[in-house]
Design a protein around this motif. Structure first.
Motif, PDB file in Angstrom:
ATOM      1  N   ASN A 114     137.874 -38.039  55.397  1.00 48.98           N
ATOM      2  CA  ASN A 114     138.672 -37.474  54.311  1.00 48.98           C
ATOM      3  C   ASN A 114     139.404 -38.583  53.563  1.00 48.98           C
ATOM      4  OD1 ASN A 114     141.506 -37.792  55.520  1.00 48.98           O
ATOM      5  ND2 ASN A 114     140.457 -36.633  57.123  1.00 48.98           N
ATOM      6  N   ALA A 115     139.965 -38.222  52.422  1.00 48.80           N
ATOM      7  CA  ALA A 115     140.594 -39.217  51.554  1.00 48.80           C
ATOM      8  C   ALA A 115     141.795 -39.876  52.208  1.00 48.80           C
ATOM      9  CB  ALA A 115     141.004 -38.567  50.236  1.00 48.80           C
ATOM     10  N   THR A 116     142.607 -39.093  52.917  1.00 48.34           N
ATOM     11  CA  THR A 116     143.800 -39.654  53.552  1.00 48.34           C
ATOM     12  C   THR A 116     143.435 -40.686  54.608  1.00 48.34           C
ATOM     13  OG1 THR A 116     145.136 -37.675  53.177  1.00 48.34           O
ATOM     14  CG2 THR A 116     145.821 -39.121  54.963  1.00 48.34           C
ATOM     15  N   ALA A 117     142.461 -40.358  55.458  1.00 48.01           N
ATOM     16  CA  ALA A 117     142.051 -41.297  56.510  1.00 48.01           C
ATOM     17  C   ALA A 117     141.544 -42.592  55.901  1.00 48.01           C
ATOM     18  CB  ALA A 117     140.975 -40.661  57.381  1.00 48.01           C
ATOM     19  N   GLY A 118     140.781 -42.475  54.816  1.00 44.38           N
ATOM     20  CA  GLY A 118     140.273 -43.678  54.159  1.00 44.38           C
ATOM     21  C   GLY A 118     141.372 -44.513  53.561  1.00 44.38           C
ATOM     22  N   TYR A 119     142.296 -43.865  52.879  1.00 44.01           N
ATOM     23  CA  TYR A 119     143.383 -44.604  52.241  1.00 44.01           C
ATOM     24  C   TYR A 119     144.300 -45.236  53.284  1.00 44.01           C
ATOM     25  CZ  TYR A 119     146.702 -45.806  48.589  1.00 44.01           C
ATOM     26  OH  TYR A 119     147.499 -46.504  47.710  1.00 44.01           O
ATOM     27  N   ALA A 120     144.634 -44.473  54.321  1.00 42.93           N
ATOM     28  CA  ALA A 120     145.532 -44.978  55.357  1.00 42.93           C
ATOM     29  C   ALA A 120     144.925 -46.173  56.077  1.00 42.93           C
ATOM     30  CB  ALA A 120     145.849 -43.874  56.356  1.00 42.93           C
ATOM     31  N   ALA A 121     143.624 -46.121  56.351  1.00 44.74           N
ATOM     32  CA  ALA A 121     142.952 -47.227  57.035  1.00 44.74           C
ATOM     33  C   ALA A 121     143.010 -48.496  56.198  1.00 44.74           C
ATOM     34  CB  ALA A 121     141.503 -46.849  57.331  1.00 44.74           C
ATOM     35  N   ILE A 122     142.735 -48.355  54.912  1.00 44.15           N
ATOM     36  CA  ILE A 122     142.745 -49.510  54.016  1.00 44.15           C
ATOM     37  C   ILE A 122     144.165 -50.075  53.868  1.00 44.15           C
ATOM     38  CG2 ILE A 122     142.469 -50.180  51.590  1.00 44.15           C
ATOM     39  CD1 ILE A 122     140.073 -48.273  51.478  1.00 44.15           C
ATOM     40  N   VAL A 137     146.976 -38.167  43.987  1.00 45.38           N
ATOM     41  CA  VAL A 137     146.267 -38.799  45.113  1.00 45.38           C
ATOM     42  C   VAL A 137     145.128 -39.649  44.593  1.00 45.38           C
ATOM     43  CG1 VAL A 137     144.821 -38.373  47.128  1.00 45.38           C
ATOM     44  CG2 VAL A 137     146.881 -36.997  46.772  1.00 45.38           C
ATOM     45  N   ARG A 138     144.362 -39.111  43.685  1.00 45.56           N
ATOM     46  CA  ARG A 138     143.220 -39.851  43.138  1.00 45.56           C
ATOM     47  C   ARG A 138     143.660 -41.098  42.389  1.00 45.56           C
ATOM     48  NH1 ARG A 138     140.295 -34.221  41.310  1.00 45.56           N
ATOM     49  NH2 ARG A 138     139.337 -33.767  43.347  1.00 45.56           N
ATOM     50  N   ASP A 139     144.794 -41.007  41.708  1.00 45.94           N
ATOM     51  CA  ASP A 139     145.298 -42.175  40.978  1.00 45.94           C
ATOM     52  C   ASP A 139     145.640 -43.325  41.926  1.00 45.94           C
ATOM     53  OD1 ASP A 139     145.027 -40.915  38.559  1.00 45.94           O
ATOM     54  OD2 ASP A 139     147.122 -40.280  38.424  1.00 45.94           O
ATOM     55  N   LEU A 140     146.057 -43.004  43.150  1.00 45.22           N
ATOM     56  CA  LEU A 140     146.403 -44.038  44.114  1.00 45.22           C
ATOM     57  C   LEU A 140     145.215 -44.929  44.450  1.00 45.22           C
ATOM     58  CD1 LEU A 140     148.620 -42.063  46.665  1.00 45.22           C
ATOM     59  CD2 LEU A 140     149.385 -43.911  45.191  1.00 45.22           C
ATOM     60  N   PHE A 141     144.022 -44.366  44.422  1.00 45.67           N
ATOM     61  CA  PHE A 141     142.828 -45.114  44.807  1.00 45.67           C
ATOM     62  C   PHE A 141     142.413 -46.138  43.748  1.00 45.67           C
ATOM     63  CE2 PHE A 141     142.450 -41.633  47.781  1.00 45.67           C
ATOM     64  CZ  PHE A 141     141.859 -42.213  48.882  1.00 45.67           C
ATOM     65  N   GLY A 142     142.921 -46.015  42.556  1.00 43.64           N
ATOM     66  CA  GLY A 142     142.573 -46.977  41.526  1.00 43.64           C
ATOM     67  C   GLY A 142     141.091 -46.973  41.204  1.00 43.64           C
ATOM     68  N   ALA A 143     140.458 -48.139  41.365  1.00 40.24           N
ATOM     69  CA  ALA A 143     139.050 -48.287  40.997  1.00 40.24           C
ATOM     70  C   ALA A 143     138.094 -47.671  42.013  1.00 40.24           C
ATOM     71  CB  ALA A 143     138.716 -49.768  40.818  1.00 40.24           C
ATOM     72  N   SER A 144     138.599 -47.297  43.172  1.00 43.58           N
ATOM     73  CA  SER A 144     137.730 -46.726  44.212  1.00 43.58           C
ATOM     74  C   SER A 144     137.480 -45.250  43.930  1.00 43.58           C
ATOM     75  CB  SER A 144     138.373 -46.896  45.592  1.00 43.58           C
ATOM     76  OG  SER A 144     137.506 -46.453  46.606  1.00 43.58           O
ATOM     77  N   LYS A 145     136.631 -44.988  42.956  1.00 38.34           N
ATOM     78  CA  LYS A 145     136.412 -43.626  42.490  1.00 38.34           C
ATOM     79  C   LYS A 145     135.694 -42.749  43.512  1.00 38.34           C
ATOM     80  CE  LYS A 145     138.236 -44.589  38.501  1.00 38.34           C
ATOM     81  NZ  LYS A 145     139.583 -44.098  38.156  1.00 38.34           N
ATOM     82  N   SER A 146     134.781 -43.317  44.259  1.00 37.72           N
ATOM     83  CA  SER A 146     134.021 -42.508  45.216  1.00 37.72           C
ATOM     84  C   SER A 146     134.934 -41.922  46.284  1.00 37.72           C
ATOM     85  CB  SER A 146     132.919 -43.344  45.866  1.00 37.72           C
ATOM     86  OG  SER A 146     133.468 -44.464  46.546  1.00 37.72           O
ATOM     87  N   ALA A 147     135.890 -42.719  46.784  1.00 38.15           N
ATOM     88  CA  ALA A 147     136.835 -42.227  47.781  1.00 38.15           C
ATOM     89  C   ALA A 147     137.784 -41.208  47.165  1.00 38.15           C
ATOM     90  CB  ALA A 147     137.617 -43.382  48.383  1.00 38.15           C
ATOM     91  N   ALA A 148     138.188 -41.436  45.924  1.00 44.63           N
ATOM     92  CA  ALA A 148     139.127 -40.540  45.261  1.00 44.63           C
ATOM     93  C   ALA A 148     138.540 -39.154  45.064  1.00 44.63           C
ATOM     94  CB  ALA A 148     139.547 -41.129  43.916  1.00 44.63           C
ATOM     95  N   ARG A 149     137.225 -39.087  44.862  1.00 44.97           N
ATOM     96  CA  ARG A 149     136.592 -37.789  44.625  1.00 44.97           C
ATOM     97  C   ARG A 149     136.669 -36.870  45.837  1.00 44.97           C
ATOM     98  NH1 ARG A 149     132.878 -40.803  41.326  1.00 44.97           N
ATOM     99  NH2 ARG A 149     131.543 -41.221  43.131  1.00 44.97           N
ATOM    100  N   ASP A 190     145.346 -33.415  51.147  1.00 44.66           N
ATOM    101  CA  ASP A 190     145.634 -34.850  51.185  1.00 44.66           C
ATOM    102  C   ASP A 190     147.013 -35.177  50.630  1.00 44.66           C
ATOM    103  OD1 ASP A 190     143.230 -36.150  52.295  1.00 44.66           O
ATOM    104  OD2 ASP A 190     142.227 -35.199  50.598  1.00 44.66           O
ATOM    105  N   VAL A 191     147.588 -34.296  49.823  1.00 38.75           N
ATOM    106  CA  VAL A 191     148.938 -34.529  49.319  1.00 38.75           C
ATOM    107  C   VAL A 191     149.917 -34.571  50.486  1.00 38.75           C
ATOM    108  CG1 VAL A 191     150.801 -33.628  47.875  1.00 38.75           C
ATOM    109  CG2 VAL A 191     148.425 -33.440  47.103  1.00 38.75           C
TER     110      VAL A 191
END
Length: 208
Positions: A117-125, A32-44, A50-51
């Protein structure tokens, strides 16, 4: 950062699974964290939950690509709109990392990290990025690789809307397979022709 950049989030998530091959890379918090790439703060903020959540979002995003690839524009838009409603974005004006010649910020639109949460952030983006790509370039620019059994998602940015594969590797593999199929067909036609000729009865000898 241009908002269209965020469409890569959708492609990245969809392609974390290869259904035709029975492969799924989204199996851990680290994935999951790898999906965020450079967005480390969201990945944390990612956790084990979230899986499962992102797998659900992934299935819905793949449905958008499947509808677009199948020519059903209305369904693709409806599916994407449902994601946008469920996962709203938080746009902000940002100037980080971009400076003009005088050292002043180059202001641009940026999608802020989702606080829940991480999923909501990733899904929105991912949903917003895909929506921007769709409205700017057209629904037919969303595709699924034609090189079986790949079926990875891709965004067609070619000038003549001609992209059919997710990568050069898949394009090469498909071209080689098509070439071999043509050669087999040609060989079969030659063999069939030879068989037909050999099967013809010989002409009777004339009486002298």
């Amino acid at each position: 950062m241009e908002l269209a950049y965020y469409s890569d989030y959708a492609v990245r998530l969809v392609n974390s699974e290869e259904p035709e091959r029975g492969q799924d890379a989204l199996t851990s918090v680290e994935a999951v964290r790898d999906l965020f790439g450079a967005s480390k703060s969201a990945a944390r903020r990612a956790t084990d939950t979230d899986v499962t959540r992102l797998r659900s979002v992934r299935a819905r995003l793949r449905s958008v690509f499947e509808a677009a690839d199948g020519g059903d524009e209305t369904l693709a838009v409806d599916l994407l709109n449902s994601l946008l409603l469920e996962f709203p974005v938080s746009p902000q004006i940002s100037g980080h990392d971009y400076r003009d010649d005088d050292g002043r910020p180059l202001w641009h639109m940026h999608l802020a990290d989702h606080p829940s949460n991480a999923t909501a952030g990733y899904a929105a983006i991912a949903a917003m990025g895909l929506a921007i790509h769709l409205t700017e370039y057209g629904v037919d620019r969303l595709g699924l690789c034609e090189a079986a059994p790949c079926r990875n998602a891709y965004l067609d940015t070619s000038t003549n809307r001609s992209r059919r594969y997710c990568s050069d590797r898949c394009a090469t593999r498909a071209n080689v397979a098509a070439y071999r199929a043509r050669k087999r067909l040609e060989a079969e036609r030659v063999d069939t022709g030879r068989t037909a000729v050999s099967a013809q009865p010989s002409a009777p000898l004339q009486d002298r």
